[in-house]
Design an enzyme around this catalytic site. Structure first.
Site, PDB file in Angstrom:
ATOM      1  CG  HIS A 168      -2.174   1.229   1.598  1.00 19.09           C
ATOM      2  ND1 HIS A 168      -2.157   2.609   1.373  1.00 19.09           N
ATOM      3  CD2 HIS A 168      -2.894   0.869   0.799  1.00 19.09           C
ATOM      4  CE1 HIS A 168      -2.711   3.097   1.297  1.00 19.09           C
ATOM      5  NE2 HIS A 168      -3.978   2.199   0.758  1.00 19.09           N
ATOM      6  CD  GLU A 195      -5.955  -3.134  -4.900  1.00 13.02           C
ATOM      7  OE1 GLU A 195      -6.150  -3.912  -5.595  1.00 13.02           O
ATOM      8  OE2 GLU A 195      -5.997  -1.918  -5.073  1.00 13.02           O
TER       9      GLU A 195
END
Length: 367
Positions: A253, A308
């Site tokens: 991330h 995700e």
């Protein structure tokens, strides 16, 4: 021509662009706070209407009750359905993602409804209608008596959802409703800072969300799991992908140095859902091996699971089609976008950063 590269940090990393009471991302500690609560605690104690009430209260500076939000969203979903012929008129031939963008650009003020309610209420109606049209079906009418999550699933799936399904989508909505100054929220605030209306600001936010670097579309995670296929292929597939230098979808991330705190919230939601055909053990084995492999490859800063990964598994378990993943993300994030737009408008300051010019300069010797 002698062009000197600037040493100015590019990308606005770490540069505060606004003051907000809405959400805070602490990348070092792996923590997300939304309206004063850690995301995991918030998801356990409230649903989408509750967190939306908190966000709108913070954004407008006026207290907004959960019951009022529920009533406004129910009414807004009905108003949006009545306007579907106009909203969908320019979406023929477009994909679900592109059709959603075109349709939301056609939203306008509705008498008796706050703009933010009109927007957030319309989003699932439009998304559901586009999905049904892609299946060759007519749109499903909303039910204002249902929760936002329940009605979203009903319009998307064409059937009454079960309680566990509704709870899972509600947890997803709460988890991703806001996330600091991400690209789409920043876009929304920039547009709102010009005193453009909420409809323009949120349409811009959605356009930013559609970019593959934003992270609003987790379909590649499912494509990766499909490619791996079986437990026996996890190790060789992952090792081969890492050797080729490929990115493993659902890991790493831009902000979080460790694990994305939203991942565990969604993992718990999937476990509670326990839908037949949801192979969480397989996905869990994939996740565990990838995390170990990434730690071995980058021991100083291993990439960890992001939102995700489990978003893809949860939405797939709910039978939401992959082409609708980005619009369904927007259904949740619209609560945050509208709150940030209101907060920015209240501040009244135009967002106007400078740039670092690295081009040629005129010859000063020529007078």
């Amino acid at each position: 021509m002698n062009i000197q590269l600037s040493k100015t940090p590019i990308g606005l990393d770490g540069v505060p662009a606004a003051e907000t009471v809405l959400s805070h991302v602490d990348g070092e500690r792996g923590e997300l706070i939304i309206a004063g609560e850690r995301v995991g605690d918030l998801a356990r104690k409230t649903g989408f209407e509750g967190v939306t009430a908190r966000l709108w209260s913070g954004g407008t500076g006026q207290p907004v009750g959960e019951a009022a939000v529920r009533a406004a969203l129910g009414a807004a979903r009905e108003r949006a359905f009545a306007r579907l012929p106009d909203l969908l008129g320019i979406t023929r031939g477009l994909s679900v993602v592109d059709g959603f963008r075109a349709a939301i650009a056609g939203l306008r003020a509705e008498n008796g409804l706050p703009h933010e309610a009109t927007i957030v209420g319309a989003f699932p109606v439009i998304a559901g209608a586009l999905v049904q049209r892609a299946r060759g079906n007519d749109p499903i009418a909303p039910d204002a008596t249902l929760s936002h999550a329940a009605d979203t699933l009903s319009m998307m799936l064409g059937r009454k959802p079960g309680a566990r399904e509704v709870a899972a989508l509600d947890a997803y909505f709460v988890t991703v409703c806001d996330h600091g100054m991400n690209a789409s929220t920043f876009t929304t605030r920039v547009i709102a800072s010009t005193q453009a209306d909420l409809f323009a600001a949120v349409t811009g936010g959605y356009c930013a969300l559609t970019g593959p670097l934003h992270g609003g579309a987790p379909e590649p995670v499912l494509e990766m799991l499909d490619a791996i296929g079986s437990r026996e292929r996890i190790r060789p597939w992952v090792d081969s992908a890492l050797k080729r230098g490929e990115r493993l979808m659902g890991f790493g991330h831009r902000v979080y140095r460790g694990r994305d705190p939203r991942a565990d919230v969604l993992k718990e939601a999937i476990e509670r859902l326990a839908v037949d055909g949801t192979d969480l053990p397989f996905a869990g084995e994939v996740e565990a091996y990838i995390r170990a492999a990434l730690r071995q490859k980058n021991p100083d800063r291993p990439l960890d699971t992001n939102v995700e990964f489990f978003t893809a598994i949860l939405l797939d378990a709910l039978k939401i089609p992959r082409q609708a993943f980005t619009p369904i993300f927007a259904v949740a994030r619209a609560a945050g976008w509208t709150a940030h737009a209101r907060e920015q408008q209240r501040g009244g300051r135009l967002i106007r950063p400078s740039s670092a010019y690295i081009g040629a300069m005129p010859d000063s010797s020529r007078g």
